[in-house]
Structures are given as structure tokens and as C-alpha cells.
Design a protein around this motif. Structure first.
Motif, mmCIF file in Angstrom:
data_model
loop_
_atom_site.group_PDB
_atom_site.id
_atom_site.type_symbol
_atom_site.label_atom_id
_atom_site.label_comp_id
_atom_site.label_asym_id
_atom_site.label_seq_id
_atom_site.Cartn_x
_atom_site.Cartn_y
_atom_site.Cartn_z
ATOM 1 N N GLY A 162 44.719 40.619 42.759
ATOM 2 C CA GLY A 162 43.840 39.490 42.474
ATOM 3 C C GLY A 162 42.651 39.343 43.393
ATOM 4 N N HIS A 163 42.546 40.171 44.436
ATOM 5 C CA HIS A 163 41.453 40.033 45.399
ATOM 6 C C HIS A 163 40.161 40.656 44.865
ATOM 7 N N PRO A 164 39.017 40.068 45.223
ATOM 8 C CA PRO A 164 37.736 40.615 44.771
ATOM 9 C C PRO A 164 37.375 41.891 45.515
ATOM 10 N N ASN A 165 36.538 42.707 44.898
ATOM 11 C CA ASN A 165 35.997 43.902 45.568
ATOM 12 C C ASN A 165 34.541 44.094 45.149
ATOM 13 N N PRO A 211 49.037 21.999 44.483
ATOM 14 C CA PRO A 211 50.484 21.737 44.430
ATOM 15 C C PRO A 211 51.064 21.812 43.014
ATOM 16 N N ARG A 212 50.193 21.642 41.977
ATOM 17 C CA ARG A 212 50.652 21.746 40.599
ATOM 18 C C ARG A 212 50.509 23.164 40.044
ATOM 19 N N TRP A 213 49.918 24.068 40.815
ATOM 20 C CA TRP A 213 49.741 25.441 40.365
ATOM 21 C C TRP A 213 51.032 26.236 40.537
ATOM 22 N N ARG A 214 51.130 27.337 39.832
ATOM 23 C CA ARG A 214 52.260 28.232 39.996
ATOM 24 C C ARG A 214 52.129 28.993 41.321
ATOM 25 N N PRO A 215 53.260 29.373 41.923
ATOM 26 C CA PRO A 215 53.251 29.884 43.304
ATOM 27 C C PRO A 215 52.364 31.098 43.533
ATOM 28 N N HIS A 216 52.369 32.058 42.609
ATOM 29 C CA HIS A 216 51.605 33.287 42.833
ATOM 30 C C HIS A 216 50.104 33.006 42.886
ATOM 31 N N ALA A 217 49.636 32.178 41.967
ATOM 32 C CA ALA A 217 48.217 31.813 41.957
ATOM 33 C C ALA A 217 47.854 31.000 43.194
ATOM 34 N N ARG A 218 48.735 30.077 43.575
ATOM 35 C CA ARG A 218 48.481 29.263 44.764
ATOM 36 C C ARG A 218 48.413 30.136 46.020
ATOM 37 N N GLN A 219 49.277 31.150 46.083
ATOM 38 C CA GLN A 219 49.265 32.060 47.227
ATOM 39 C C GLN A 219 47.957 32.829 47.306
ATOM 40 N N LEU A 220 47.455 33.294 46.164
ATOM 41 C CA LEU A 220 46.200 34.043 46.159
ATOM 42 C C LEU A 220 45.049 33.178 46.662
ATOM 43 N N ILE A 221 44.968 31.956 46.206
ATOM 44 C CA ILE A 221 43.905 31.061 46.672
ATOM 45 C C ILE A 221 43.997 30.862 48.179
ATOM 46 N N SER A 222 45.205 30.702 48.692
ATOM 47 C CA SER A 222 45.395 30.542 50.129
ATOM 48 C C SER A 222 44.908 31.779 50.882
ATOM 49 N N GLU A 223 45.206 32.957 50.348
ATOM 50 C CA GLU A 223 44.755 34.202 50.981
ATOM 51 C C GLU A 223 43.228 34.296 50.981
ATOM 52 N N LEU A 224 42.605 33.905 49.888
ATOM 53 C CA LEU A 224 41.148 33.981 49.790
ATOM 54 C C LEU A 224 40.475 33.007 50.746
ATOM 55 N N LEU A 225 41.058 31.822 50.902
ATOM 56 C CA LEU A 225 40.474 30.823 51.797
ATOM 57 C C LEU A 225 40.704 31.140 53.271
ATOM 58 N N HIS A 298 45.096 30.869 31.689
ATOM 59 C CA HIS A 298 44.629 32.246 31.868
ATOM 60 C C HIS A 298 45.700 33.063 32.569
ATOM 61 N N GLY A 299 45.439 34.371 32.709
ATOM 62 C CA GLY A 299 46.369 35.264 33.375
ATOM 63 C C GLY A 299 46.079 35.381 34.863
ATOM 64 N N PHE A 300 47.020 35.980 35.589
ATOM 65 C CA PHE A 300 46.875 36.110 37.040
ATOM 66 C C PHE A 300 45.612 36.880 37.415
ATOM 67 N N ASP A 301 45.211 37.841 36.590
ATOM 68 C CA ASP A 301 44.022 38.629 36.914
ATOM 69 C C ASP A 301 42.750 37.801 36.880
ATOM 70 N N ASN A 302 42.827 36.579 36.361
ATOM 71 C CA ASN A 302 41.648 35.702 36.309
ATOM 72 C C ASN A 302 41.694 34.555 37.304
ATOM 73 N N VAL A 303 42.674 34.564 38.209
ATOM 74 C CA VAL A 303 42.749 33.478 39.194
ATOM 75 C C VAL A 303 41.487 33.437 40.054
ATOM 76 N N TYR A 304 41.028 34.599 40.520
ATOM 77 C CA TYR A 304 39.818 34.619 41.355
ATOM 78 C C TYR A 304 38.626 34.066 40.585
ATOM 79 N N HIS A 305 38.461 34.508 39.333
ATOM 80 C CA HIS A 305 37.281 34.089 38.575
ATOM 81 C C HIS A 305 37.410 32.654 38.062
ATOM 82 N N TRP A 306 38.492 32.353 37.322
ATOM 83 C CA TRP A 306 38.626 31.018 36.748
ATOM 84 C C TRP A 306 39.059 29.985 37.780
ATOM 85 N N GLY A 307 39.768 30.420 38.802
ATOM 86 C CA GLY A 307 40.261 29.473 39.791
ATOM 87 C C GLY A 307 39.327 29.213 40.946
#
Length: 359
Positions: A162-165, A211-225, A298-307
Motif C-alpha cells: 500500500g505504500h507509494p512509490n 478508530p472506525r476503520w479496519r485494522p489493516h487500512a488504519r495501520q497503513l495510514i499510521s505508517e504513512l504519517l 474500496h480495496g486495500f490497494d486504494n487506501v493511499y489514494h482514497w484514504g
């Protein structure tokens, strides 16, 4: 999500028009969004459930090449198939809005307002460049190795982690259309939107909403921040898509991923019109004073873009627009250890008749 009696806008991530919907699409965001929209309607809420095709994506170009088609022909046939599949599924969507001059005007007005407000910055970046083809590469036109998880990845963002490149970050880049072409890096000036400028508002938003997001998506956002946020490309040197109107970047196109928010506003307006609820301004139902509950599926592959990216595109307009109450993110379905993917022709089609095999 909220139980208050508010109008609601439910958006299923915009499908790329490079093929029909597959089982992963249908059982993920489109079914999930439809169930939630039906629930809202059953409780007496006014709801608009919508999406539109994402015609500007470079995956249209790469898939069209693989199938021996012109990109516009692939878009035309794919849109018809997607609309037929949504209709056969029986979703609450009244159809797919046409990608026409009104759509393109909506996208450009959204971006021009940000440009006039000084939100964009001119940056010199290194981009992969196919030497023989004489083309800059981005997103679906380039493949390589993700610098974060070392999995195989296309440009823009890694579907695995899910990380950008962005720009020159993808390792061992290859030209999707001709892997034998030598890929080098060349400097280019593009317009960007600096996400780091919005860190404070992003941090506050995610503290309240994830806190209302699913764990995997929430983890990715935390990693990006946890590290400096990347710049969002606003323009890119390319030939397929909407021509960028900005004097600083002549001959470039609008980067496809920044179309998503104005595209969703346009789709909401079109859907409202089809349901007998026309509005004067295309973006009216997304304005903060309308107080709509906005939910993405959306799907996990769109967390970076949509989230993240799309949230910044809204925040860049100040307090003009509403922000999503939630991002409902589904995980991938795998087939032989690979995610369902239209661009890679690795999937199970939702339609009864799959496309003819190509070489």
C-alpha cells in the motif's frame, strides 16, 4: 458512520475502464456500498449511491496495447460491460455517468480553483523514461520492485503493502508495453500538491475517524504519517487523459489520480439528476453546508489514494467540502497467490462471457 438523519453519499471506488468488473470488484466495494446504501434508505435516509469510470488511468493504455485495441475503443466497450454488470447485480445505482465535457469541466474547475489559490508548487522531479519509445513512465506504464516491501509493483503505489512509490522511487523499472526498452531517469518539471502542508489537519482527522476503520487500512495510514508525506503529482508528461490547463506545464496532462474527487462530485450530481433531484452546481451536494455523510468503499490497494491523497485534495479547498465519515476497505481475493487484477488479466470475470483470449 453516524445515526443522525443526514443526507448520505456512498461512493464505490471508480473502476478503471480497462475491462469488465471481476468477482473481487463485485463482492468487495460494489456489494458493500450497495448494502450500506440500502440500509440507509431502509432507515428513511436520503442516499445517493454512485461511481463513475476512471477513463484517464494509464492502465487503459497498457491493457489496450496487450489486447491490440485503441484506448478509446477499450474505454467504450469496458464502460458498457461495467454498466451491464452493475445493472445485472441490481445495485441502487441508476447507471454510469458519461465521461463527457461536463465531466472534464468539473475536473478542471476543481483544479483551477486550487491553482488560483496558490496550492500547487512547481517541482523538478526525476521520472522513469523509456529511451526508445521516448515516453515518460508512470503508474501502469512502469513496473518494478516496491522500495518498501520489495514486492513486484507498478508505479504510483504498491498493491502489496500500500505504500507509494512516486517518481524515481520504484526499483528496477521496466516499461510495461516494451520490457526490452531501456529505462533511464530524466528530470521534468511538474505541478504538485505538498501533502506535508496538511499534516496537522490530517492528524486531527485520522485521530477522530480511523478508530472506525479496519485494522489493516488504519495501520497503513499510521505508517504513512510516521514519515514525511510525499508530494501529490497534479500534472504529468503524458498523452492519455485530460490536458492540463496550467501555463507552467505545457503539453502535460492532469495526473489521473487527482481526478477522483471532482469525478465523484460529478457522479453524485449526475445520479441525483437521474433520480429527480437535480442541483444547480455540480459540487453542491459535497459542500460542507449540505452536511452530507460521505462514505467510501474500496480495496486495500486504494487506501493511499482514497484514504490520503483524495482527503488532501478536499482539505486543500479549505472548509468548502465535507470529508468522509469512513473508508470501508476490503482485502484482496487471491487467485493462485495473486490478487485479482484487470490490468494483469488475472481474475474471474463477473460477466458470463469472458473476453476473448489474447496473445
Amino acid at each position: 458512520m453516524t445515526t443522525r438523519s443526514r443526507p448520505a453519499i456512498v461512493v464505490a471506488a471508480t473502476p478503471t475502464s480497462n475491462g469488465d468488473l471481476h468477482v473481487g470488484h463485485m463482492s468487495g466495494p460494489y456489494l458493500g456500498g450497495d448494502v450500506y446504501a440500502r440500509y440507509l434508505r431502509a432507515t428513511g435516509r436520503q442516499v445517493l449511491y454512485t461511481t463513475c469510470t476512471d477513463d484517464s488511468q494509464s492502465y487503459v493504455v497498457s491493457t489496450a496495447h496487450r489486447r491490440g485495441l485503441a484506448p478509446d475503443e477499450l474505454v467504450r466497450t469496458s464502460m458498457a460491460k461495467i454498466e451491464r454488470s452493475l445493472e445485472a447485480m441490481g445495485t441502487l445505482m441508476p447507471g454510469l455517468p458519461p465521461i463527457d465535457d461536463r465531466y472534464r469541466t468539473t475536473v478542471l474547475d476543481f483544479l483551477k480553483e486550487l491553482h488560483a489559490a496558490g496550492r500547487f508548487q512547481l517541482r523538478k522531479v526525476q521520472l522513469p523514461y523509456a529511451r526508445n519509445a521516448g515516453a515518460f513512465l508512470y503508474d501502469g506504464l512502469v513496473t518494478g520492485t516496491c522500495p518498501s516491501c520489495l514486492a513486484a509493483s507498478c508505479g504510483g503505489a504498491c498493491e502489496n503493502c500500500g505504500h507509494p512509490n512516486n517518481f524515481d522511487e520504484l526499483l528496477d523499472p521496466k516499461y510495461t508495453i516494451d520490457p526490452s526498452d531501456t529505462v533511464v531517469f530524466r528530470e521534468c518539471e511538474i505541478l504538485v500538491l505538498a501533502m506535508e502542508d496538511y499534516r496537522e489537519r490530517l492528524t486531527s482527522y485520522y485521530a477522530a475517524r480511523t478508530p472506525r476503520w479496519r485494522p489493516h487500512a488504519r495501520q497503513l495510514i499510521s505508517e504513512l504519517l510516521s514519515k514525511p508525506l510525499p508530494d501529490i503529482p497534479v500534472t504529468i508528461p503524458g498523452t492519455w487523459g485530460i490536458a492540463a490547463p496550467f501555463p507552467e506545464t505545457p503539453g502535460q496532462i492532469v495526473y489521473p489520480w487527482v481526478e477522483a474527487m471532482p469525478a465523484s462530485m460529478y457522479a453524485t450530481w449526475w445520479t441525483a439528476t437521474q433520480l429527480g433531484r437535480p442541483t444547480t452546481e455540480v459540487d453542491e451536494l459535497w459542500r460542507a453546508d449540505h452536511d452530507a455523510e460521505l462514505v467510501y468503499f474500496h480495496g486495500f490497494d486504494n487506501v493511499y489514494h482514497w484514504g490520503l491523497v483524495d482527503l488532501v485534495m478536499l482539505l486543500a479547498h479549505g472548509d468548502k467540502y465535507t470529508t468522509p465519515e469512513s473508508n470501508v476497505c476490503n482485502e484482496f481475493y487471491d487467485l493462485d497467490g495473486e490478487k485479482f487484477s484487470t490490468s494483469r488479466n488475472h481474475l474471474i470475470w463477473s460477466a458470463s462471457s469472458p473476453p476473448a483470449a489474447t496473445t
